[in-house]
Motif scaffolding. Structure first.
Motif, PDB file in Angstrom:
ATOM      1  N   PRO A   1       0.795  -1.252  -0.041  1.00  0.00           N
ATOM      2  CA  PRO A   1      -0.042   0.024  -0.013  1.00  0.00           C
ATOM      3  C   PRO A   1       1.098   1.254  -0.156  1.00  0.00           C
ATOM      4  N   SER A   2       0.286   2.130  -0.295  1.00  0.00           N
ATOM      5  CA  SER A   2       0.932   3.727  -0.473  1.00  0.00           C
ATOM      6  C   SER A   2       1.393   3.897   1.081  1.00  0.00           C
ATOM      7  N   GLY A   3       2.775   4.371   1.030  1.00  0.00           N
ATOM      8  CA  GLY A   3       3.391   4.642   2.374  1.00  0.00           C
ATOM      9  C   GLY A   3       3.895   3.748   3.267  1.00  0.00           C
ATOM     10  N   CYS A   4       4.186   2.687   2.482  1.00  0.00           N
ATOM     11  CA  CYS A   4       4.696   1.253   3.196  1.00  0.00           C
ATOM     12  C   CYS A   4       6.396   1.292   3.062  1.00  0.00           C
ATOM     13  N   GLY A   5       6.767   2.435   2.261  1.00  0.00           N
ATOM     14  CA  GLY A   5       8.233   2.774   2.442  1.00  0.00           C
ATOM     15  C   GLY A   5       9.064   2.108   1.219  1.00  0.00           C
ATOM     16  N   LYS A   6       8.210   1.774   0.073  1.00  0.00           N
ATOM     17  CA  LYS A   6       8.682   1.257  -0.924  1.00  0.00           C
ATOM     18  C   LYS A   6       9.843   2.111  -1.677  1.00  0.00           C
ATOM     19  N   SER A   7       9.605   3.450  -1.676  1.00  0.00           N
ATOM     20  CA  SER A   7      10.562   4.256  -2.431  1.00  0.00           C
ATOM     21  C   SER A   7      11.699   4.518  -1.278  1.00  0.00           C
ATOM     22  N   THR A   8      11.343   4.535  -0.079  1.00  0.00           N
ATOM     23  CA  THR A   8      12.566   4.751   1.042  1.00  0.00           C
ATOM     24  C   THR A   8      13.667   3.806   0.911  1.00  0.00           C
ATOM     25  N   LEU A   9      12.991   2.341   0.604  1.00  0.00           N
ATOM     26  CA  LEU A   9      13.949   1.503   0.280  1.00  0.00           C
ATOM     27  C   LEU A   9      14.979   1.438  -0.848  1.00  0.00           C
ATOM     28  N   PHE A  10      14.071   1.900  -2.079  1.00  0.00           N
ATOM     29  CA  PHE A  10      14.878   2.139  -3.021  1.00  0.00           C
ATOM     30  C   PHE A  10      15.985   3.142  -2.905  1.00  0.00           C
ATOM     31  N   ASN A  11      15.688   4.370  -2.409  1.00  0.00           N
ATOM     32  CA  ASN A  11      16.574   5.473  -2.096  1.00  0.00           C
ATOM     33  C   ASN A  11      17.428   4.929  -1.265  1.00  0.00           C
ATOM     34  N   ILE A  12      17.482   4.051  -0.360  1.00  0.00           N
ATOM     35  CA  ILE A  12      18.654   3.796   0.359  1.00  0.00           C
ATOM     36  C   ILE A  12      19.444   2.724  -0.445  1.00  0.00           C
ATOM     37  N   ILE A  13      18.805   1.803  -1.383  1.00  0.00           N
ATOM     38  CA  ILE A  13      19.696   0.881  -2.006  1.00  0.00           C
ATOM     39  C   ILE A  13      20.305   1.855  -3.106  1.00  0.00           C
ATOM     40  N   ALA A  14      19.786   2.796  -3.648  1.00  0.00           N
ATOM     41  CA  ALA A  14      20.356   3.612  -4.494  1.00  0.00           C
ATOM     42  C   ALA A  14      21.589   4.624  -4.107  1.00  0.00           C
ATOM     43  N   GLY A  15      21.596   4.550  -2.777  1.00  0.00           N
ATOM     44  CA  GLY A  15      22.699   5.325  -2.185  1.00  0.00           C
ATOM     45  C   GLY A  15      22.368   6.499  -1.986  1.00  0.00           C
ATOM     46  N   LEU A  16      21.159   7.053  -2.134  1.00  0.00           N
ATOM     47  CA  LEU A  16      20.599   8.351  -2.002  1.00  0.00           C
ATOM     48  C   LEU A  16      20.449   8.889  -0.455  1.00  0.00           C
ATOM     49  N   MET A  17      20.096   7.778   0.364  1.00  0.00           N
ATOM     50  CA  MET A  17      19.570   8.019   1.590  1.00  0.00           C
ATOM     51  C   MET A  17      20.376   6.954   2.632  1.00  0.00           C
ATOM     52  N   ALA A  18      20.704   7.418   3.838  1.00  0.00           N
ATOM     53  CA  ALA A  18      21.258   6.550   4.793  1.00  0.00           C
ATOM     54  C   ALA A  18      20.324   5.791   5.724  1.00  0.00           C
ATOM     55  N   PRO A  19      20.265   4.593   6.011  1.00  0.00           N
ATOM     56  CA  PRO A  19      19.304   4.012   6.727  1.00  0.00           C
ATOM     57  C   PRO A  19      19.949   4.257   8.346  1.00  0.00           C
ATOM     58  N   ASP A  20      18.800   3.980   9.477  1.00  0.00           N
ATOM     59  CA  ASP A  20      19.363   4.291  10.720  1.00  0.00           C
ATOM     60  C   ASP A  20      19.949   2.904  10.921  1.00  0.00           C
ATOM     61  N   SER A  21      19.884   2.062  10.402  1.00  0.00           N
ATOM     62  CA  SER A  21      20.510   0.706  10.803  1.00  0.00           C
ATOM     63  C   SER A  21      20.213  -0.192   9.762  1.00  0.00           C
ATOM     64  N   GLY A  22      21.117  -1.438   9.719  1.00  0.00           N
ATOM     65  CA  GLY A  22      21.232  -2.247   8.511  1.00  0.00           C
ATOM     66  C   GLY A  22      22.275  -1.870   7.409  1.00  0.00           C
ATOM     67  N   ASP A  23      22.037  -2.797   6.472  1.00  0.00           N
ATOM     68  CA  ASP A  23      23.147  -2.560   5.434  1.00  0.00           C
ATOM     69  C   ASP A  23      22.633  -3.498   3.961  1.00  0.00           C
ATOM     70  N   VAL A  24      23.044  -2.661   3.202  1.00  0.00           N
ATOM     71  CA  VAL A  24      22.746  -3.362   1.676  1.00  0.00           C
ATOM     72  C   VAL A  24      23.937  -3.693   1.019  1.00  0.00           C
ATOM     73  N   THR A  25      24.085  -4.691   0.444  1.00  0.00           N
ATOM     74  CA  THR A  25      25.238  -5.102  -0.038  1.00  0.00           C
ATOM     75  C   THR A  25      25.113  -5.748  -1.597  1.00  0.00           C
ATOM     76  N   LEU A  26      26.009  -5.418  -2.322  1.00  0.00           N
ATOM     77  CA  LEU A  26      26.078  -5.989  -3.780  1.00  0.00           C
ATOM     78  C   LEU A  26      27.328  -6.922  -4.099  1.00  0.00           C
ATOM     79  N   ASN A  27      27.062  -8.045  -4.074  1.00  0.00           N
ATOM     80  CA  ASN A  27      28.225  -8.980  -4.316  1.00  0.00           C
ATOM     81  C   ASN A  27      29.180  -8.841  -3.160  1.00  0.00           C
TER      82      ASN A  27
END
Lengths: 262, 264
Positions: free
Chosen positions: A44-70
């Motif tokens: 649903p709208s507002g569930c954080g999909k775009s926030t997730l994308f912005n973090i994966i794209a390197g545009l936004m820092a998360p408060d915790s956690g990590d995203v790795t590629l290879n």
């Protein structure tokens, strides 16, 4: 060495605001994706999909956690993915040709060389006769195709597509869905795809992630059985109809959880 | 019953014929009024007298020198004011803090009647060419800063996000996104700026000068040579129109490069 996932999203959390007004956009979100797979994200709208994308794209820092590629962290490292948004975001003063090679020229590639490299994709997307036009001379579908070619020209193996066809009419959308499947399979791209359309997710994806809201979290992760490329007829297969029913029910429950009158 | 009215296509030939026709009619009426004694030729002169005076001044070389003087101080002030102002306005994109500090200053400086500074500038820079250029510069620079800065503020944040996601550096975002996005605002300000620069130059010449169309008008007025005043006014109008046309041409060339749509 343990078998490493291509894309790993691990324990990702992000809150906006502070104190009592703080809103958890996503909370402890984790999933993995293998190379060359197509994952659609529904929610649903507002569930954080775009926030997730912005973090994966390197545009936004998360408060915790990590995203790795290879195995390599992607946090706050823009330019590691090809990111396409719902708006085509073509630069209006540039021709289609100069728009689709934007990424290349930003990284110092000569214009002529970049154009030569972009031509096959432009041809595959039916844009070869429109390269000298300005964006306002194109239809909505043509503009999205140009944006898709620009995203492909980044040369990045991981693509983030945020509702790229959301604003298009049904026929144009269908053409672009076929085109996207074709291009991604040929180029062996790994794709994360945000959509609100369950049929679109079932048509394009290898996997479907369902997100709930407040806070944004994963409530289901489906691995679709049918081989790709799929057609509208494939969507009528009993197993896919069953999955569609489950997804619709999950989304319905999620919406009603926050708004019982919906 | 509703009647549909079809808009007739406008003929440019007809529009131009009307434009020139009105001008010609005014000149003829002026001349006729002056000859028939309906208009006092001492105060209002006549097209014929203005023409004769202009020819004499042209043949002596004085008119041409005055035109060149005023035009060059106007153009130089316009170019310096517009380019320096636009660059400063664009650079404000790099620092939001600087922009916020500068904003009230820009508003105050823009509201300040720069022409009132003319006597001071003449004392500072002398009665020569430089004081006229400085006044034309001051007339245009603040407007240019504000135009460029308002253009900078129109940059679509989604486009900035796209550029960052493509790995663009800050300098690249400035040159490839901010500057082109602000160009329409800067270009739109050019027409206003040329008129302001001309006003600056002329007022500078009014205060103290040894050349220029402004000086010619003041000198002719103080010696009651009203025919020469009218020559100055008419020539100044022609020079203004030519400069305006030049800026419109420049605007078209720049818009062709920077606007969203290719001009027809």
């Amino acid at each position: 060495m343990p078998n490493q996932a291509y894309l790993r999203v691990a324990g990702l959390s992000k809150r906006f605001g502070s104190g009592e007004n703080a809103v958890a956009a996503i909370e402890n979100l984790s999933f993995t994706l293998d190379e060359g797979r197509f994952l659609s994200i529904l929610g649903p709208s507002g569930c954080g999909k775009s926030t997730l994308f912005n973090i994966i794209a390197g545009l936004m820092a998360p408060d915790s956690g990590d995203v790795t590629l290879n195995g390599e962290s992607m946090l706050l490292r823009p330019g590691m993915t090809g990111y396409m948004l719902q708006k085509d975001l073509l630069l209006p003063w540039r021709t289609v040709a100069d728009n689709i090679i934007l990424s290349q020229t930003l990284h110092g590639v000569r214009r002529s060389k970049a154009l030569d490299a972009a031509l096959p994709d432009a041809r595959a997307c039916g844009l070869e006769t429109m390269l000298r036009r300005r964006p306002d001379e194109l239809s909505g579908g043509q503009r999205q195709r140009a944006a898709l070619v620009r995203t492909l020209q980044t040369g990045k193996p991981l693509l983030l597509l945020d509702e790229p066809f959301g604003a298009l009419d049904a026929i144009t959308r269908l053409h672009l869905q076929e085109l996207l499947t074709d291009v991604c399979m040929k180029k062996d791209k790994t794709v994360l795809f945000i959509t609100h359309d369950v049929d679109e997710a079932l048509l394009l994806s290898d996997e479907v992630l369902i997100m709930g809201s407040q806070p944004g979290r994963i409530i289901a992760h489906y691995h679709l059985p049918q081989e790709k490329p799929r057609t509208l007829k494939t969507l009528a297969l009993p197993r896919l109809i069953e999955i569609k029913g489950e997804i619709m029910q999950l989304l319905d429950q999620e919406v009603k959880r926050h708004d019982p009158h919906a | 019953m509703t009647r549909m009215h079809k808009a007739r296509p406008l003929s440019m030939l007809m529009i131009n014929a009307w434009r020139w026709g009105i001008l010609l009619a005014l000149i003829l009426l002026w001349e006729a009024g002056s000859r028939m004694g309906l208009i006092d030729p001492f105060f209002f002169s006549s097209p014929r007298q203005i023409w004769d005076t202009a020819v004499i001044k042209w043949q002596s070389g004085q008119l041409w020198r005055d035109i060149a003087y005023t035009a060059s101080s106007t153009i130089l002030g316009f170019l310096l004011g517009t380019s320096i102002g636009s660059i400063l306005g664009l650079l404000l994109w790099f620092s939001r803090r600087t922009a916020l500090v500068a904003e009230p200053w820009m508003i105050v400086l823009n509201a300040l009647p720069k022409l009132a500074l003319a006597p001071v500038l003449v004392i500072w820079f002398g009665i020569g060419f430089s004081s006229k250029v400085v006044l034309a510069f001051l007339m245009t620079v603040i407007v240019s800063i504000m135009s460029a800065y308002s253009g900078v503020q129109t940059v679509d944040p989604a486009l900035s996000t796209l550029m960052i996601s493509l790995g663009a550096k800050r300098r690249q975002i400035f040159t490839r996104l901010v500057v082109p996005s602000a160009m329409p605002s800067i270009i739109t300000g050019l027409r206003v700026n040329i008129a302001l620069a001309m006003a600056g130059s002329i007022v500078g010449e009014f205060i103290a000068s040894d050349r220029g169309l402004g000086r010619m008008i003041v000198y002719a007025g103080t010696t009651f040579d009203l025919k020469l005043v009218w020559v100055g006014v008419v020539v100044l109008s022609i020079v203004s129109v030519l400069m305006y046309a030049g800026v419109v041409l420049l605007e078209r060339l720049l818009m062709h490069r920077w606007s969203a749509r290719k001009p027809e």
